[in-house]
Enzyme design. Structure first.
Site: not given
Ligand code: GSY
Length: 280
Positions: A202, A214, A216
């Site tokens: 990352r 990612d 969280d």
């Molecule tokens: O916050 C996670 C990263 N992220 C994503 C994701 O994991 N999925 C989708 N569909 N859109 C996202 N935009 C971000 S930033």
């Protein structure tokens, strides 16, 4: 957190790496602090609302005097585990074991270890990837999490392919949610997640941009936390269908503070059309 403290308990035990210690035994001092809510017992004056400290003493004595370990670390760990398992009212435990007269020709006040353990709680982690082999990266992140001695994987959602939210000029994500059981405090868990993100390549370039992985913290039990590096529940949780749809597969309908029913909330979400069940 309220505490009950038993100090300087004196026992005769058989712990040590030297065979004589296991045979002849020696004195041990044990201190414990257990964290539990005490106000009900305080108001009602009822022993049923707390822990009987005489019984607590006997449990600790049984482990220290009837079992044999090489290390005082193991004695401490077994005492902590036993108390958390036996008393559901306990949230955390501190155990200090002191060997006042280790069998060496040196003069000091004894050797001690002190450990703190908390009851494992359920934490939900949101995962996403939109660079590289997304499926492999998600599985590898779960494998690395499972290697941590204080993390147990409890449940995993299905994978979902999702339209990017925020910064739209990027590939679709694969998202999922994982429930873990851990006694790690929130910031230590965050650190572990960041370590795994780094290990899987990352880089933090564009905000809301593409990423190999990612991780969280979505929910930390039902706690609402505003820490310098971490807000839980995740601040944008209620607006993100790509997080809530996988989460709803493995969490109770009322598990998100501020959302009465996860299924009804998702039903009315605009973004839910951009979330597709992934069939590999
Ligand atoms: O916050 C996670 C990263 N992220 C994503 C994701 O994991 N999925 C989708 N569909 N859109 C996202 N935009 C971000 S930033």
């Amino acid at each position: 957190m309220d505490k009950m403290i038993l100090s300087q308990m004196e026992f005769y035990g058989y712990h040590g790496v030297i065979p004589e210690e296991n045979r002849l035994g020696q004195r041990f001092y044990v201190d414990i602090e257990v964290g539990l809510p005490l106000s009900r017992a305080g108001y009602t004056d009822d022993l049923e609302e707390t822990i009987n400290y005489a019984e607590l003493y006997e449990r600790v004595k049984d482990i220290v005097e009837k079992r044999t370990f090489k290390l005082i670390e193991s004695v401490a760990e077994h005492v902590a585990m036993d108390l958390l398992k036996h008393y559901s009212i306990l949230q955390e435990v501190m155990v200090r074991i002191t060997k006042p007269h280790p069998p060496f020709d040196i003069h000091f006040q004894g050797a001690s270890v002190e450990i703190r353990r908390r009851r494992p709680i359920e934490v939900f982690i949101g995962m996403g990837s939109n660079i590289g082999n997304r499926v492999e990266l998600l599985h590898e992140a779960i494998r690395l999490l499972s290697l941590h001695p204080r993390i147990e994987i409890a449940r995993q959602s299905s994978l979902y392919e999702t339209d990017p939210v925020g910064y739209k000029e990027q590939e679709r994500f694969l998202n999922m949610a994982v429930a873990i059981h851990t006694d790690l405090p929130p910031e230590e868990l965050l650190f572990e997640l960041q370590r795994i993100e780094m290990q899987l390549g990352r880089k933090r370039d564009i905000r809301w941009g593409p990423r190999t992985i990612d991780l969280d913290i979505l929910l930390y039990s039902r706690a609402e936390l505003k820490l310098p590096l971490l807000t839980v529940p995740h601040p944008r949780l209620s607006q993100r269908a790509f997080v809530l749809i996988p989460l709803a597969e493995i969490a109770d309908d009322d598990s998100v503070p501020g959302i009465a029913s996860l299924s009804q909330h998702i039903e009315h979400m605009a973004g839910k059309d951009g979330v597709y069940k992934w069939i590999s």
